[in-house]
Design an enzyme around this catalytic site. Structure first.
Site, PDB file in Angstrom:
ATOM      1  N   ILE A  20       8.952  35.670 -55.369  1.00  0.00           N
ATOM      2  CA  ILE A  20       9.519  36.595 -56.361  1.00  0.00           C
ATOM      3  C   ILE A  20       8.655  36.556 -57.625  1.00  0.00           C
ATOM      4  CG2 ILE A  20      11.514  37.022 -57.848  1.00  0.00           C
ATOM      5  CD1 ILE A  20      13.295  35.922 -55.540  1.00  0.00           C
ATOM      6  N   ASP A  64       3.825  20.062 -61.463  1.00  0.00           N
ATOM      7  CA  ASP A  64       5.028  19.631 -60.754  1.00  0.00           C
ATOM      8  C   ASP A  64       6.053  19.369 -61.860  1.00  0.00           C
ATOM      9  OD1 ASP A  64       7.090  18.073 -59.707  1.00  0.00           O
ATOM     10  OD2 ASP A  64       5.798  17.258 -58.141  1.00  0.00           O
ATOM     11  N   VAL A  65       7.157  20.105 -61.850  1.00  0.00           N
ATOM     12  CA  VAL A  65       8.090  20.030 -62.989  1.00  0.00           C
ATOM     13  C   VAL A  65       8.886  18.725 -63.054  1.00  0.00           C
ATOM     14  CG1 VAL A  65       8.337  22.518 -63.351  1.00  0.00           C
ATOM     15  CG2 VAL A  65       9.872  21.338 -61.733  1.00  0.00           C
ATOM     16  N   ALA A  95      15.548  21.938 -52.933  1.00  0.00           N
ATOM     17  CA  ALA A  95      16.489  20.931 -52.411  1.00  0.00           C
ATOM     18  C   ALA A  95      15.974  20.523 -51.046  1.00  0.00           C
ATOM     19  CB  ALA A  95      17.891  21.505 -52.297  1.00  0.00           C
ATOM     20  N   TYR A 156      24.570  26.565 -48.776  1.00  0.00           N
ATOM     21  CA  TYR A 156      23.812  26.569 -50.042  1.00  0.00           C
ATOM     22  C   TYR A 156      24.068  25.266 -50.828  1.00  0.00           C
ATOM     23  CZ  TYR A 156      21.187  28.952 -53.748  1.00  0.00           C
ATOM     24  OH  TYR A 156      20.237  29.319 -54.678  1.00  0.00           O
ATOM     25  N   LYS A 163      22.365  25.828 -59.388  1.00  0.00           N
ATOM     26  CA  LYS A 163      22.259  27.177 -59.981  1.00  0.00           C
ATOM     27  C   LYS A 163      23.357  27.398 -61.032  1.00  0.00           C
ATOM     28  CE  LYS A 163      18.666  28.957 -57.816  1.00  0.00           C
ATOM     29  NZ  LYS A 163      17.378  28.984 -58.517  1.00  0.00           N
ATOM     30  N   VAL A 192      16.249  37.185 -50.440  1.00  0.00           N
ATOM     31  CA  VAL A 192      14.947  37.758 -50.075  1.00  0.00           C
ATOM     32  C   VAL A 192      14.214  36.712 -49.236  1.00  0.00           C
ATOM     33  CG1 VAL A 192      12.898  38.944 -50.943  1.00  0.00           C
ATOM     34  CG2 VAL A 192      14.788  38.487 -52.505  1.00  0.00           C
ATOM     35  N   ALA A 196      11.058  29.503 -50.070  1.00  0.00           N
ATOM     36  CA  ALA A 196      12.230  28.725 -50.479  1.00  0.00           C
ATOM     37  C   ALA A 196      13.451  29.120 -49.659  1.00  0.00           C
ATOM     38  CB  ALA A 196      12.505  28.927 -51.970  1.00  0.00           C
TER      39      ALA A 196
HETATM   40  P1  NAD Z   1       9.218  30.569 -53.396  1.00  0.00           P
HETATM   41  O1  NAD Z   1       9.237  29.499 -52.365  1.00  0.00           O
HETATM   42  O2  NAD Z   1       8.166  31.582 -53.299  1.00  0.00           O
HETATM   43  O3  NAD Z   1       9.224  29.953 -54.862  1.00  0.00           O
HETATM   44  C1  NAD Z   1       9.823  28.717 -55.170  1.00  0.00           C
HETATM   45  C2  NAD Z   1       8.850  28.013 -56.078  1.00  0.00           C
HETATM   46  O4  NAD Z   1       9.374  26.765 -56.545  1.00  0.00           O
HETATM   47  C3  NAD Z   1       7.522  27.682 -55.365  1.00  0.00           C
HETATM   48  O5  NAD Z   1       6.442  28.267 -56.050  1.00  0.00           O
HETATM   49  C4  NAD Z   1       7.427  26.175 -55.453  1.00  0.00           C
HETATM   50  O6  NAD Z   1       6.099  25.709 -55.616  1.00  0.00           O
HETATM   51  C5  NAD Z   1       8.264  25.913 -56.702  1.00  0.00           C
HETATM   52  N1  NAD Z   1       8.637  24.502 -56.797  1.00  0.00           N
HETATM   53  C6  NAD Z   1       9.412  23.769 -55.958  1.00  0.00           C
HETATM   54  N2  NAD Z   1       9.440  22.485 -56.367  1.00  0.00           N
HETATM   55  C7  NAD Z   1       8.664  22.418 -57.490  1.00  0.00           C
HETATM   56  C8  NAD Z   1       8.292  21.375 -58.379  1.00  0.00           C
HETATM   57  N3  NAD Z   1       8.719  20.112 -58.205  1.00  0.00           N
HETATM   58  N4  NAD Z   1       7.480  21.677 -59.434  1.00  0.00           N
HETATM   59  C9  NAD Z   1       7.045  22.933 -59.631  1.00  0.00           C
HETATM   60  N5  NAD Z   1       7.349  23.967 -58.825  1.00  0.00           N
HETATM   61  C10 NAD Z   1       8.161  23.701 -57.765  1.00  0.00           C
HETATM   62  O7  NAD Z   1      10.669  31.251 -53.281  1.00  0.00           O
HETATM   63  P2  NAD Z   1      11.410  32.327 -54.201  1.00  0.00           P
HETATM   64  O8  NAD Z   1      12.538  32.807 -53.355  1.00  0.00           O
HETATM   65  O9  NAD Z   1      10.459  33.292 -54.767  1.00  0.00           O
HETATM   66  O10 NAD Z   1      12.051  31.429 -55.337  1.00  0.00           O
HETATM   67  C11 NAD Z   1      11.895  31.669 -56.720  1.00  0.00           C
HETATM   68  C12 NAD Z   1      13.233  31.491 -57.432  1.00  0.00           C
HETATM   69  O11 NAD Z   1      14.102  32.547 -57.031  1.00  0.00           O
HETATM   70  C13 NAD Z   1      13.955  30.187 -57.115  1.00  0.00           C
HETATM   71  O12 NAD Z   1      14.577  29.706 -58.292  1.00  0.00           O
HETATM   72  C14 NAD Z   1      14.997  30.637 -56.125  1.00  0.00           C
HETATM   73  O13 NAD Z   1      16.126  29.792 -56.088  1.00  0.00           O
HETATM   74  C15 NAD Z   1      15.351  31.991 -56.723  1.00  0.00           C
HETATM   75  N6  NAD Z   1      16.086  32.886 -55.838  1.00  0.00           N
HETATM   76  C16 NAD Z   1      15.615  33.152 -54.598  1.00  0.00           C
HETATM   77  C17 NAD Z   1      16.338  33.978 -53.774  1.00  0.00           C
HETATM   78  C18 NAD Z   1      15.866  34.257 -52.373  1.00  0.00           C
HETATM   79  O14 NAD Z   1      16.686  34.671 -51.538  1.00  0.00           O
HETATM   80  N7  NAD Z   1      14.593  34.114 -52.079  1.00  0.00           N
HETATM   81  C19 NAD Z   1      17.555  34.533 -54.204  1.00  0.00           C
HETATM   82  C20 NAD Z   1      18.001  34.244 -55.488  1.00  0.00           C
HETATM   83  C21 NAD Z   1      17.268  33.401 -56.301  1.00  0.00           C
END
Ligand code: NAD
Length: 256
Positions: A20, A64-65, A95, A156, A163, A192, A196
């Site tokens: 995203i 890395d956060v 998680a 979840y 969240k 989406v 993740a």
């Molecule tokens: P994604 O896997 O592309 O992105 C998740 C990101 O988190 C990755 O870039 C990963 O490197 C990063 N991450 C994980 N652990 C980390 C750490 N220790 N330090 C730094 N970065 C770290 O997936 P996404 O779906 O694009 O997720 C982006 C956000 O959107 C997340 O917060 C996710 O919960 C949220 N979100 C996703 C959806 C969905 O269905 N995909 C829906 C609602 C919200």
């Protein structure tokens, strides 16, 4: 002229072209924003670097956060290179796979802590460092949440609790940041298919549910989220802070 011409923003959370955060980065770039990117670990560096290069970004840093020294290093670099910052995207969550299936009752102490640290506290840690660079500039911050913070979504589990903490953190941060002329908002995105999301057991059934029950009768795309992020990170939303905007085809309004 783009909406964000002359502005600078940092993106946390690109893992690959499905992320995203990547869709958000592209729309911010299209509107003229100069971007810096971070990546979590060497494996992802090889994916993130070419994407960032394709948007002409010069600043691509490890972060890395869970490691405060890496966070400090990112913001020190931004301070030295840019001196100020207009926007930040927090699109980070994690998680363990075993926490994203079965009963919430079985959540472990370590699993709970890790989900909270990476997915909720990280926002506070990043904002703390970003604010000195954003103060007084009408800066804006966006984070990403999901409906599992409001209602029980099977599997979840600990991520739903994280969240909820993230969304409440946004409200408390909005109260602190408002007087400094920085806004912060949440996008609650529908499901989406991303890296993740693939970690959530039974994710396909969540997608099917939105397609059949949401008012728009379709799943959202990364671009749907990105357009709302553009609104929240630009002057178009100048009077909006502390909000949660659902980008979920309207799924959250349905009672059955
Ligand atoms: P994604 O896997 O592309 O992105 C998740 C990101 O988190 C990755 O870039 C990963 O490197 C990063 N991450 C994980 N652990 C980390 C750490 N220790 N330090 C730094 N970065 C770290 O997936 P996404 O779906 O694009 O997720 C982006 C956000 O959107 C997340 O917060 C996710 O919960 C949220 N979100 C996703 C959806 C969905 O269905 N995909 C829906 C609602 C919200």
């Amino acid at each position: 002229m783009g909406l964000l011409e002359g502005k600078k923003g940092v993106i946390f959370g690109v893992a690959n072209e499905k992320s995203i955060a990547w869709a958000i980065a592209r729309i911010l770039h299209r509107e003229g924003m100069e971007l810096a990117f971070t990546y979590a670990g060497e494996v992802l560096e090889s994916r993130v670097r070419p994407l960032a290069d394709s948007l002409g970004s010069r600043i691509i840093l490890p972060c890395d956060v869970t490691d405060d020294s890496q966070i400090d290093s990112v913001f020190n670099t931004l301070k030295n290179e840019w001196g100020s910052l207009d926007a930040m995207v927090h699109a980070i969550a994690f998680a363990k796979k075993e926490e994203l299936k079965g009963e919430f009752l079985n959540t472990t102490r370590d699993g709970f802590k890790l989900a909270m640290d990476v997915s909720a506290y990280s926002l506070v840690a990043l904002v703390k460092c970003a604010v000195p660079l954003m103060e007084g500039r009408d800066g804006a911050i966006v984070t990403l949440s999901y409906y599992g913070s409001e209602k029980v979504i099977t599997n979840y589990n600990a991520m739903g609790v994280a969240k909820a903490a993230l969304e409440t953190s946004v409200r408390y941060l909005a109260a602190d940041l408002g007087p400094k002329k920085v806004r912060i908002n949440t996008i609650s995105a529908g499901p989406v298919k991303t890296l993740a999301a693939m970690g959530i057991s039974g994710f396909k059934s969540i997608l099917d549910m939105v397609e059949s029950k949401s008012p728009l009768r379709r799943n959202i795309t990364q671009e749907d989220v990105a357009k709302t992020a553009l609104y929240l990170l630009s002057d178009l939303s100048s009077g909006v802070t502390g909000e949660i905007i659902h980008v979920d085809s309207g799924y959250n309004i349905m009672g059955n």
